[in-house]
Motif scaffolding. Sequence first.
Motif, short mmCIF file in Angstrom:
data_model
loop_
_atom_site.label_atom_id
_atom_site.label_comp_id
_atom_site.label_asym_id
_atom_site.label_seq_id
_atom_site.Cartn_x
_atom_site.Cartn_y
_atom_site.Cartn_z
N PRO A 25 0.82 -1.23 0.00
CA PRO A 25 0.00 0.00 0.00
C PRO A 25 0.85 1.27 0.00
N SER A 29 0.45 4.00 -2.94
CA SER A 29 0.02 5.35 -2.58
C SER A 29 1.03 6.38 -3.07
N CYS A 30 2.31 6.10 -2.85
CA CYS A 30 3.36 7.01 -3.31
C CYS A 30 3.33 7.15 -4.82
N LYS A 33 0.35 9.35 -6.06
CA LYS A 33 0.57 10.78 -5.80
C LYS A 33 1.62 11.35 -6.75
#
Length: 354
Positions: A25, A29-30, A33
């Motif tokens: 995760p 997520s990184c 973004k």
Amino acid sequence: MKLVLILLLSLCLLLVSASSGDRSPAFQSCLLKCDYRTCKSLSSTWSPSLALRLTRWTCTDDCKYTCMHEITSRALSSRNGEEVQQYYGKWPFWRLGGAQEPASVVFSLANLYMHLRGIRAVRRSVPEDHPLKTVYLWWGWVNVNAWIWSAVFHTRDLPWTEKMDYFSAAVAIMYGLYSTVVRFTHIYPPPPSSLTLSSRQPSSHWKKNLYRLWSTLCTLIIVAHITYLTSLPRFDYAYNITFNLVLGLSHNFLWLIFSLPASITSLFALKRYPHAPISYRPTFASKAAWFVVLTTLATTLELFDFAPWWRIIDAHSLWHAATVPIVGMWYDFLVQDSRDEGWRYGGWRDELKD
């Protein structure tokens, strides 16, 4: 040849193995973004360097690289003993000039250089009328091509560079077995008409036909192998491993027989040289066995798969480094073998070396 075989196996195993890092995760997520802010935002200022453009890095690729190292840095600095993860089948490496695995690139080029040196040694030291000089020169160039694509693949892991690396390696392994069979059965390519052929008798008609048949068979096998793999919707790694294992082990088995005492090789009806008795065994014959042993020992480095030291050196790159001196040793053996008196028609002295 076993060198290129194990390279192929290790790459296959790395690629088919699951990678926990890119599924985590935190990484996803990184990546989301970074991809939005850096690649898709109207205010994006991503401007790749010339090296990244030449090696075809995209903005998303760069985000994957950035996030991978951010998470790896946190893991290394963590006091909880977090493990470094693999991403997309590979360990996190610092790139250099756009190269994803710079150490493996450098050592691939070092192997390439050793083959170029070996080709020069064959040209300089193997007699012009030796029946295998052309075969050995082609063997060298086939391996030069394989190491070029190894360096390209380690520079950028893309679908087409992967296939070129695998196929070039397969051709090199096949040519190694091809040349070994030609060497042991004494079926040689037709000589240039300008040579005096002091080192060989005129080839019999059946040997010429056998040479053509063996050459055609090997060509058809490798073409069928590549055609099969390119026609599949997904690359068949298991088949590819099996194919190269069979060829590589056959090659090594033949050279192990060559190195055995004459009392044993006579059971295989192996005549090492065309103009020497079947019992003749030169003192340097054991070097062939050492080659097989050393390549096997170098291969064991692949078993110690570990996160790269300083994010530069891993087990795979160490294996590439270990093969560099072995390549030079093998060319020395080929040159020494080609200069043996047993190749000379009417020139062998009645000496048995066991």
